[in-house]
Scaffold this active site. Structure first.
Site, PDB file in Angstrom:
ATOM      1  N   THR B  12       0.759  -1.238   0.068  1.00 35.17           N
ATOM      2  CA  THR B  12      -0.004   0.064   0.097  1.00 35.17           C
ATOM      3  C   THR B  12       0.805   1.235   0.003  1.00 35.17           C
ATOM      4  O   THR B  12       1.970   1.178   0.347  1.00 35.17           O
ATOM      5  CB  THR B  12      -0.943   0.091   1.266  1.00 35.17           C
ATOM      6  N   ASP B  13       0.278   2.400  -0.425  1.00 35.53           N
ATOM      7  CA  ASP B  13       0.991   3.740  -0.172  1.00 35.53           C
ATOM      8  C   ASP B  13      -0.008   4.592   0.613  1.00 35.53           C
ATOM      9  O   ASP B  13      -1.067   4.271   1.034  1.00 35.53           O
ATOM     10  CB  ASP B  13       1.286   4.192  -1.731  1.00 35.53           C
ATOM     11  N   GLN B  14       0.634   5.842   0.945  1.00 38.04           N
ATOM     12  CA  GLN B  14      -0.344   6.746   1.646  1.00 38.04           C
ATOM     13  C   GLN B  14      -1.644   7.183   1.001  1.00 38.04           C
ATOM     14  O   GLN B  14      -2.525   8.001   1.867  1.00 38.04           O
ATOM     15  CB  GLN B  14       0.517   7.864   2.094  1.00 38.04           C
ATOM     16  N   MET B  15      -1.827   6.937  -0.152  1.00 36.41           N
ATOM     17  CA  MET B  15      -3.226   6.931  -0.674  1.00 36.41           C
ATOM     18  C   MET B  15      -4.060   6.276   0.079  1.00 36.41           C
ATOM     19  O   MET B  15      -5.469   6.155  -0.112  1.00 36.41           O
ATOM     20  CB  MET B  15      -3.370   6.809  -2.170  1.00 36.41           C
ATOM     21  N   GLY B  16      -3.770   4.994   0.538  1.00 41.01           N
ATOM     22  CA  GLY B  16      -4.464   4.080   1.422  1.00 41.01           C
ATOM     23  C   GLY B  16      -5.003   2.764   0.393  1.00 41.01           C
ATOM     24  O   GLY B  16      -5.662   2.048   0.853  1.00 41.01           O
TER      25      GLY B  16
END
Lengths: 134, 134, 134, 134
Positions: B12-16
């Site tokens: 995952t990344d910080q975009m969720g």
């Protein structure tokens, strides 16, 4: 001057901070950078079938780091008696806060993964390593 | 049965949601899995100095995917005339929604990165590829 | 000046070259860098709940790249009519050889993943995008 | 039954073995898997703004692992007094050789990254953790 890593978007996770596995990669970036600074060129070493696997990693995460930040990574040789290379890392953000301290243990091996005694087989590398130590 | 990928937290990344670069990796997972299913063992091929670099990737992201989800990846051979292998991928979540469609173009090369004509040099692999195509 | 990526050891795979999924990450690095150059700060945009998911990726791998090399990534806006942002990338090694050409399609969405019409809702970003286009 | 990780091609590096940073990711895979086995669902926890950052990692690499291998990861709770969760991991290949032993230290924090005393605020999670310990 410290090795500087610019944090990328793809290094974050859904917690909104850098995923902790990336710090291990930054340690490698710093290690290769500083080795290069003292004259140890990883590319040339690998061409000569001299590779440097990691035997041990310790990583203490102190503060989270975030996309867009730059991280300065300081490294020093903690121990080297001829085979094992123990390195210490300190990672700081631009507010001079320590975000991570870490240690690695590597050695040099030949193509068959047999450890190499630098002093005997690669005295010029041994000499460079000893200089870092001082 | 489709190849199933279990989405990991570190993807995952910080975009969720899952970072888009991971889908390229899942294509590789599926490619190696399906090749294995028809009898093409990547490990044995590489031991024989036969490697399979990627020449082209296209990836259309249709719906985001999230940590904890399982993704089924379907693959089929779109084109193979002897050198280039064009594959088509469809990725679905467990609600049977298509989340991504993708294409890759690979070939087989020898140690010196020279393309190999499977029909002549590795007729048994050529025969397997032709069977997938039908 | 082009965005420059220094290839890391952990970006290689057992083929001895950079794993192809990393080029997708470099595209993101370049995209964020060039957006920043014209005044679009991803961090501030995300603080304002404006995120920029990738809808489409195309990547043509022309020459392999290797650990230790530096890659210059050039980017230009191919198309922008208000929602979809089509970007074109050219990656070159320091011998000025093109190693990869690529395209991405992104847009801006709000927190609920609903596409945003920049002209209406974020006219200053729209103006910046239009300037890049010219 | 142990958590099993199937090694992917993209996890290798040019040394021809798995890059050491991936073991840190496998630890996370195993941690989430085993937590799920005892009833701690990461996804639901994050929906309730309960996240679990990593504070410390130690990883001793004993034997290299390679593309195509499957790795069984065993995990046990070493220490838990209410906040810090110390876990121990053992990774074995299918020849039953230990390839890596590792430790992690995590805790649970709320949205503002403030550590949570499970016993008081989430007694059901505390009870589950205590059961693992025994």
């Amino acid at each position: 001057m410290a090795y500087r890593h610019q944090i990328q978007y793809y290094e974050t996770d859904q917690m909104g901070v850098v995923h902790h596995s990336n710090y291990i990669r930054w340690m490698e970036e710093a290690r290769i950078y500083y080795m290069g600074q003292v004259g140890l060129d990883y590319i040339k070493m690998e061409e000569n079938s001299l590779i440097s696997p990691v035997h041990n990693i310790e990583c203490k995460y102190i503060k989270p780091s975030r996309f867009g930040e730059s991280i300065d990574i300081y490294m020093k040789l903690e121990e080297f008696k001829g085979v094992k290379i123990k390195l210490y890392y300190e990672m700081k953000n631009l507010q001079d806060e320590i975000i991570c301290i870490a240690r690695s243990e590597t050695c040099f091996v030949d193509k068959d993964m047999k450890p190499i005694r630098l002093k005997k087989d690669y005295p010029h590398i041994y000499d460079i390593m000893m200089k870092i130590k001082q």
